[in-house]
Design a protein around this motif. Sequence first.
Motif, PDB file in Angstrom:
ATOM      1  N   ASP A 199      -4.962  -0.670  -0.496  1.00 28.48           N
ATOM      2  CA  ASP A 199      -3.572  -0.202  -0.494  1.00 28.48           C
ATOM      3  C   ASP A 199      -3.525   1.176  -1.157  1.00 28.48           C
ATOM      4  O   ASP A 199      -4.036   1.346  -2.275  1.00 28.48           O
ATOM      5  N   ASP A 200      -2.888   2.121  -0.504  1.00 27.85           N
ATOM      6  CA  ASP A 200      -2.862   3.491  -1.056  1.00 27.85           C
ATOM      7  C   ASP A 200      -1.842   3.671  -2.170  1.00 27.85           C
ATOM      8  O   ASP A 200      -1.933   4.599  -2.958  1.00 27.85           O
ATOM      9  N   LEU A 201      -0.859   2.761  -2.245  1.00 32.24           N
ATOM     10  CA  LEU A 201       0.283   3.053  -3.116  1.00 32.24           C
ATOM     11  C   LEU A 201       0.021   2.889  -4.622  1.00 32.24           C
ATOM     12  O   LEU A 201       0.323   3.813  -5.386  1.00 32.24           O
ATOM     13  N   PRO A 202      -0.542   1.746  -5.068  1.00 33.31           N
ATOM     14  CA  PRO A 202      -0.690   1.619  -6.525  1.00 33.31           C
ATOM     15  C   PRO A 202      -1.500   2.749  -7.176  1.00 33.31           C
ATOM     16  O   PRO A 202      -1.115   3.243  -8.232  1.00 33.31           O
ATOM     17  N   PRO A 203      -2.596   3.195  -6.568  1.00 34.75           N
ATOM     18  CA  PRO A 203      -3.317   4.267  -7.257  1.00 34.75           C
ATOM     19  C   PRO A 203      -2.714   5.650  -7.081  1.00 34.75           C
ATOM     20  O   PRO A 203      -2.948   6.530  -7.916  1.00 34.75           O
ATOM     21  N   MET A 204      -1.949   5.851  -5.998  1.00 28.78           N
ATOM     22  CA  MET A 204      -1.617   7.248  -5.682  1.00 28.78           C
ATOM     23  C   MET A 204      -0.128   7.557  -5.630  1.00 28.78           C
ATOM     24  O   MET A 204       0.254   8.636  -5.197  1.00 28.78           O
ATOM     25  N   MET A 205       0.731   6.635  -6.044  1.00 25.15           N
ATOM     26  CA  MET A 205       2.154   6.979  -6.123  1.00 25.15           C
ATOM     27  C   MET A 205       2.645   6.800  -7.555  1.00 25.15           C
ATOM     28  O   MET A 205       2.617   5.699  -8.108  1.00 25.15           O
ATOM     29  N   PHE A 206       3.083   7.872  -8.131  1.00 23.99           N
ATOM     30  CA  PHE A 206       3.613   7.839  -9.496  1.00 23.99           C
ATOM     31  C   PHE A 206       4.975   7.131  -9.492  1.00 23.99           C
ATOM     32  O   PHE A 206       5.858   7.485  -8.716  1.00 23.99           O
ATOM     33  N   ILE A 207       5.114   6.125 -10.359  1.00 20.34           N
ATOM     34  CA  ILE A 207       6.366   5.369 -10.460  1.00 20.34           C
ATOM     35  C   ILE A 207       6.839   5.469 -11.907  1.00 20.34           C
ATOM     36  O   ILE A 207       6.215   4.908 -12.810  1.00 20.34           O
ATOM     37  N   LYS A 208       7.925   6.158 -12.094  1.00 21.82           N
ATOM     38  CA  LYS A 208       8.389   6.419 -13.467  1.00 21.82           C
ATOM     39  C   LYS A 208       8.725   5.146 -14.224  1.00 21.82           C
ATOM     40  O   LYS A 208       8.529   5.063 -15.429  1.00 21.82           O
ATOM     41  N   LYS A 209       9.254   4.162 -13.526  1.00 22.90           N
ATOM     42  CA  LYS A 209       9.740   2.962 -14.206  1.00 22.90           C
ATOM     43  C   LYS A 209       8.675   1.886 -14.385  1.00 22.90           C
ATOM     44  O   LYS A 209       8.996   0.784 -14.840  1.00 22.90           O
ATOM     45  N   ALA A 214      -0.140   4.459 -12.174  1.00 19.80           N
ATOM     46  CA  ALA A 214      -1.161   5.505 -12.117  1.00 19.80           C
ATOM     47  C   ALA A 214      -0.562   6.658 -11.324  1.00 19.80           C
ATOM     48  O   ALA A 214       0.206   7.439 -11.857  1.00 19.80           O
ATOM     49  N   GLY A 215      -0.868   6.721 -10.062  1.00 15.05           N
ATOM     50  CA  GLY A 215      -0.262   7.756  -9.237  1.00 15.05           C
ATOM     51  C   GLY A 215      -1.035   9.053  -9.207  1.00 15.05           C
ATOM     52  O   GLY A 215      -0.737   9.935  -8.418  1.00 15.05           O
ATOM     53  N   TRP A 216      -2.021   9.154 -10.046  1.00 17.65           N
ATOM     54  CA  TRP A 216      -2.749  10.416 -10.135  1.00 17.65           C
ATOM     55  C   TRP A 216      -4.231  10.231  -9.831  1.00 17.65           C
ATOM     56  O   TRP A 216      -5.059  11.001 -10.251  1.00 17.65           O
ATOM     57  N   VAL A 217      -4.558   9.155  -9.108  1.00 15.59           N
ATOM     58  CA  VAL A 217      -5.962   8.925  -8.772  1.00 15.59           C
ATOM     59  C   VAL A 217      -6.361   9.893  -7.662  1.00 15.59           C
ATOM     60  O   VAL A 217      -5.636  10.090  -6.690  1.00 15.59           O
ATOM     61  N   ASN A 218      -7.526  10.508  -7.833  1.00 15.22           N
ATOM     62  CA  ASN A 218      -8.027  11.444  -6.839  1.00 15.22           C
ATOM     63  C   ASN A 218      -8.285  10.700  -5.519  1.00 15.22           C
ATOM     64  O   ASN A 218      -9.026   9.719  -5.504  1.00 15.22           O
ATOM     65  N   GLU A 223     -11.190   7.123  -1.503  1.00 18.72           N
ATOM     66  CA  GLU A 223     -12.060   7.201  -0.320  1.00 18.72           C
ATOM     67  C   GLU A 223     -13.404   6.514  -0.606  1.00 18.72           C
ATOM     68  O   GLU A 223     -13.922   5.780   0.246  1.00 18.72           O
ATOM     69  N   ALA A 224     -13.934   6.719  -1.798  1.00 23.20           N
ATOM     70  CA  ALA A 224     -15.219   6.095  -2.153  1.00 23.20           C
ATOM     71  C   ALA A 224     -15.082   4.577  -2.205  1.00 23.20           C
ATOM     72  O   ALA A 224     -15.949   3.846  -1.711  1.00 23.20           O
ATOM     73  N   TRP A 225     -13.971   4.057  -2.769  1.00 22.27           N
ATOM     74  CA  TRP A 225     -13.767   2.593  -2.789  1.00 22.27           C
ATOM     75  C   TRP A 225     -13.702   2.072  -1.364  1.00 22.27           C
ATOM     76  O   TRP A 225     -14.262   1.024  -1.044  1.00 22.27           O
ATOM     77  N   GLY A 252       1.593  10.410   3.545  1.00 25.15           N
ATOM     78  CA  GLY A 252       2.146  11.604   4.163  1.00 25.15           C
ATOM     79  C   GLY A 252       1.897  12.857   3.349  1.00 25.15           C
ATOM     80  O   GLY A 252       2.327  13.949   3.725  1.00 25.15           O
ATOM     81  N   ARG A 253       1.222  12.718   2.221  1.00 18.34           N
ATOM     82  CA  ARG A 253       0.905  13.888   1.378  1.00 18.34           C
ATOM     83  C   ARG A 253      -0.416  14.502   1.851  1.00 18.34           C
ATOM     84  O   ARG A 253      -1.343  13.778   2.240  1.00 18.34           O
ATOM     85  N   PRO A 254      -0.531  15.834   1.782  1.00 21.80           N
ATOM     86  CA  PRO A 254      -1.729  16.493   2.323  1.00 21.80           C
ATOM     87  C   PRO A 254      -3.048  15.941   1.802  1.00 21.80           C
ATOM     88  O   PRO A 254      -4.001  15.748   2.564  1.00 21.80           O
ATOM     89  N   GLN A 255      -3.109  15.693   0.499  1.00 22.42           N
ATOM     90  CA  GLN A 255      -4.396  15.263  -0.063  1.00 22.42           C
ATOM     91  C   GLN A 255      -4.826  13.903   0.474  1.00 22.42           C
ATOM     92  O   GLN A 255      -6.021  13.618   0.587  1.00 22.42           O
ATOM     93  N   VAL A 256      -3.847  13.063   0.828  1.00 22.69           N
ATOM     94  CA  VAL A 256      -4.171  11.736   1.373  1.00 22.69           C
ATOM     95  C   VAL A 256      -4.431  11.827   2.878  1.00 22.69           C
ATOM     96  O   VAL A 256      -5.329  11.169   3.411  1.00 22.69           O
ATOM     97  N   LEU A 257      -3.670  12.665   3.569  1.00 29.65           N
ATOM     98  CA  LEU A 257      -3.902  12.844   5.006  1.00 29.65           C
ATOM     99  C   LEU A 257      -5.326  13.328   5.270  1.00 29.65           C
ATOM    100  O   LEU A 257      -6.008  12.842   6.184  1.00 29.65           O
ATOM    101  N   LEU A 258      -5.781  14.277   4.470  1.00 29.87           N
ATOM    102  CA  LEU A 258      -7.151  14.780   4.658  1.00 29.87           C
ATOM    103  C   LEU A 258      -8.172  13.682   4.388  1.00 29.87           C
ATOM    104  O   LEU A 258      -9.188  13.564   5.084  1.00 29.87           O
ATOM    105  N   MET A 259      -7.898  12.866   3.370  1.00 27.80           N
ATOM    106  CA  MET A 259      -8.817  11.766   3.060  1.00 27.80           C
ATOM    107  C   MET A 259      -8.846  10.767   4.213  1.00 27.80           C
ATOM    108  O   MET A 259      -9.920  10.285   4.609  1.00 27.80           O
ATOM    109  N   LEU A 260      -7.664  10.470   4.780  1.00 26.11           N
ATOM    110  CA  LEU A 260      -7.623   9.520   5.899  1.00 26.11           C
ATOM    111  C   LEU A 260      -8.381  10.065   7.108  1.00 26.11           C
ATOM    112  O   LEU A 260      -9.067   9.325   7.813  1.00 26.11           O
TER     113      LEU A 260
END
Lengths: 303, 104
Positions: A199-209, A214-218, A223-225, A252-260
């Motif tokens: 799932d892409d969301l828990p590591p790569m979407m920052f959730i203030k509440k 996390a949200g800041w995983v490279n 991609e390696a996982w 939909g963010r560039p850094q994730v699109l390139l990884m996909l």
Amino acid sequence: MAKDIKCVFGVDIDAVGGWLGSYGGEDSPSDIQRGMFSGEIGTPRVLKLFQKFDLPATWFIPGHSIETFPDSVKMIVDAGHEIGAHGYSHENPIAMTPKQEEDVLAYCVELIDKVSGRAPRGYVPPWWEMSNSTPSLLQKYGFTYDHGQGLHDFMPFYARVGDSWTKIDYAQEASAWMKPLERGEVIDLVEIGANWYMDDLPPMMFIKKAPNSAGWVNPRDVEAWWKDQFDWVYREQDYGVYAFTIHPDVAGRPQVLLMLERMIEYINGHEGVSWVTMEAAADDFRTRYAYPGPTGSPFMPGS
Amino acid sequence: MCVLCYELAPEDHWSDGVRPGEPSAPPLRDRHRRTRILAAVLAPYGLTVSDPGAGRHLTIADRKGAAEVAAGLPAVWEAAGRLSSRPLDPLDPVLLAALAEAGR
């Protein structure tokens, strides 16, 4: 046996509904704007990615997103992708009353039928939580598969409902809680396993509440996982379903699109791999392992 | 203040009550009991509490994804007040009915 690894993109457009129902953003204009990005900007970008590689995908679209982003949903339908259900405002099924849950599901089935000309066959329970009411509701409304239970990862299985377990209560004698889990009944609903590690969301979407957000995983780490998981499945299994769960909020963010893009190219470099919708993967599983009845094994022999 | 984590020393709060546990009770026993009671009190407000089992922190969450980490009971009640859609009131009839129903 020839390799037959079916790869699937499940795309949840959580968008504004996600911020209302699950990510604590109901009072934050900034979070709501991030949801708008998902529906209006992220979704077309992800569609373009699939178009580039000519991939089919299954989009699980909350009713809120269907009604808020009609143009994006039309693009998905016009591209021939499958549409599945995913709540209205990404409500947690175990927080709703049975009536609330049915009202949400019935309305969302109606919306999907209206925009795509076909009632949904697949469901993703928001939060990947099924309530006690969910299975019977899915069967009542004609669903044939679900992407929500985590009993297996890269092998489909039949849903099992009614597992029961005993919580520890330190105010009681130890004998009160020393009881094994009791398995429930297997039902005629194919599961494409829910897997937080795909799932892409828990590591790569920052959730203030969320205090542990996390949200800041490279994305290169993600991609390696994902490559490690694919490599293991490809080495150990002749048949399997390798399913991504992505969200345009994140994907939909560039850094994730390139990884996909890199992931798709990597997978396409293997023999015996195909890209299918989740419905096709579930239907194919039924031909391999027929529903075994309520007391049968949810798992196909050998899996 | 803790020189390692810069947290203020825990404040007392009347809702911590008097511990009825036996003096020789294991250290975590009172903690689990308190968490269980907190869960019952917060449930009528649509909130949950989870206890990592170490440190002074508890996590208070609503059912729509908002959560706060709170250290000590005063912080718990402040967090619950922010997360609940209704004001917290120890004499709230809904709360009292829920606690009576739970047999407490």
